[in-house]
Write a protein that holds these residues in place. Structure first.
Motif, mmCIF file in Angstrom:
data_model
loop_
_atom_site.group_PDB
_atom_site.id
_atom_site.type_symbol
_atom_site.label_atom_id
_atom_site.label_comp_id
_atom_site.label_asym_id
_atom_site.label_seq_id
_atom_site.Cartn_x
_atom_site.Cartn_y
_atom_site.Cartn_z
ATOM 1 N N LEU A 28 53.161 3.292 -35.303
ATOM 2 C CA LEU A 28 54.528 2.783 -35.301
ATOM 3 C C LEU A 28 55.514 3.888 -34.914
ATOM 4 O O LEU A 28 56.416 3.669 -34.093
ATOM 5 N N LEU A 29 55.337 5.071 -35.496
ATOM 6 C CA LEU A 29 56.240 6.181 -35.173
ATOM 7 C C LEU A 29 56.155 6.540 -33.692
ATOM 8 O O LEU A 29 57.182 6.784 -33.046
ATOM 9 N N GLU A 30 54.940 6.568 -33.162
ATOM 10 C CA GLU A 30 54.782 6.891 -31.732
ATOM 11 C C GLU A 30 55.411 5.814 -30.857
ATOM 12 O O GLU A 30 56.072 6.122 -29.861
ATOM 13 N N GLU A 31 55.207 4.561 -31.232
ATOM 14 C CA GLU A 31 55.784 3.446 -30.472
ATOM 15 C C GLU A 31 57.321 3.539 -30.455
ATOM 16 O O GLU A 31 57.956 3.385 -29.411
ATOM 17 N N LEU A 32 57.909 3.810 -31.608
ATOM 18 C CA LEU A 32 59.369 3.916 -31.692
ATOM 19 C C LEU A 32 59.885 5.145 -30.957
ATOM 20 O O LEU A 32 60.957 5.097 -30.339
ATOM 21 N N ALA A 33 59.135 6.243 -30.991
ATOM 22 C CA ALA A 33 59.543 7.458 -30.276
ATOM 23 C C ALA A 33 59.557 7.197 -28.775
ATOM 24 O O ALA A 33 60.507 7.604 -28.070
ATOM 25 N N THR A 44 67.985 1.875 -30.791
ATOM 26 C CA THR A 44 66.610 2.381 -30.777
ATOM 27 C C THR A 44 66.523 3.716 -31.518
ATOM 28 O O THR A 44 65.541 3.973 -32.218
ATOM 29 N N THR A 45 67.567 4.524 -31.410
ATOM 30 C CA THR A 45 67.601 5.797 -32.133
ATOM 31 C C THR A 45 67.637 5.540 -33.633
ATOM 32 O O THR A 45 66.944 6.206 -34.408
ATOM 33 N N PHE A 46 68.435 4.551 -34.045
ATOM 34 C CA PHE A 46 68.499 4.200 -35.460
ATOM 35 C C PHE A 46 67.137 3.725 -35.958
ATOM 36 O O PHE A 46 66.675 4.145 -37.029
ATOM 37 N N GLN A 47 66.492 2.839 -35.219
ATOM 38 C CA GLN A 47 65.186 2.321 -35.643
ATOM 39 C C GLN A 47 64.192 3.466 -35.847
ATOM 40 O O GLN A 47 63.460 3.492 -36.848
ATOM 41 N N SER A 53 62.596 8.204 -41.863
ATOM 42 C CA SER A 53 63.131 8.540 -43.187
ATOM 43 C C SER A 53 62.206 8.129 -44.326
ATOM 44 O O SER A 53 62.436 8.486 -45.475
ATOM 45 N N LYS A 54 61.132 7.427 -44.012
ATOM 46 C CA LYS A 54 60.170 7.014 -45.033
ATOM 47 C C LYS A 54 58.818 7.705 -44.857
ATOM 48 O O LYS A 54 57.848 7.392 -45.536
ATOM 49 N N SER A 55 58.778 8.671 -43.950
ATOM 50 C CA SER A 55 57.559 9.440 -43.703
ATOM 51 C C SER A 55 57.241 10.314 -44.910
ATOM 52 O O SER A 55 58.029 10.410 -45.856
ATOM 53 N N ARG A 56 56.110 10.987 -44.880
ATOM 54 C CA ARG A 56 55.769 11.942 -45.938
ATOM 55 C C ARG A 56 55.633 13.347 -45.368
ATOM 56 O O ARG A 56 55.266 14.270 -46.081
#
Length: 162
Positions: A28-33, A44-47, A53-56
């Motif tokens: 998901l992170l890669e897709e959004l990046a 898209t930057t916000f998403q 912001s919920k990563s570890r």
């Protein structure tokens, strides 16, 4: 709305559980990046920033705060959501005082924000717990130094009697 210590702790436990279920996958992170790089719009930057912001991972959390703060400075229309995302990342990072300050800023302009209120209480509870742990460690360290001092004094007296 007043809260007891018990309700504050329960709110924190509930929030921690929600956050543990919201950890984004690598995919998901890669897709959004990629989406953010291909179509660099505030949305898209916000998403991407909100998901981060919920990563570890500390670096991703810090990057999320940077992204979301810059959107607020640029006047993005969903500023409260950006601020909640940044406060969430700070909470996960263990920066409870800064997270609390961000939540208080949100609650001043939007007092009915449930997400900010929950996060605010969780930051307070976590900061208090961290302070109690520090105090216990300091007390244990002081006791250990005192015990060592007593042992050295007794040892010194035994040696001087010989």
């Amino acid at each position: 709305m007043g809260h007891t210590k018990a309700s504050q702790k329960q709110i924190r436990r509930d929030l921690d559980e929600k956050l543990s279920l919201a950890i984004p996958s690598r995919e998901l992170l890669e897709e959004l990046a990629v989406k953010c790089a291909e179509t660099p719009t505030p949305d898209t930057t916000f998403q991407y920033g909100f998901c981060l912001s919920k990563s570890r991972q500390e670096s991703e959390l810090r990057y999320a705060v940077t992204i979301l703060d810059s959107l607020v400075k640029e006047g993005y229309e969903h500023q409260i959501d950006c601020m909640v995302g940044a406060a969430t990342a700070l909470y996960i990072l263990g920066e409870y005082d800064e997270g609390r300050r961000r939540c208080e800023a949100i609650l001043r302009s939007k007092p009915d924000s449930r997400a900010a209120a929950e996060l605010h209480l969780a930051c307070i509870d976590a900061a208090e717990e961290a302070e109690q742990r520090r105090a216990k460690k300091a007390a244990a360290g002081t006791a250990a130094v005192a015990a060592l001092g007593v042992a050295v004094a007794i040892g010194g007296m035994l040696v001087s009697k010989r």
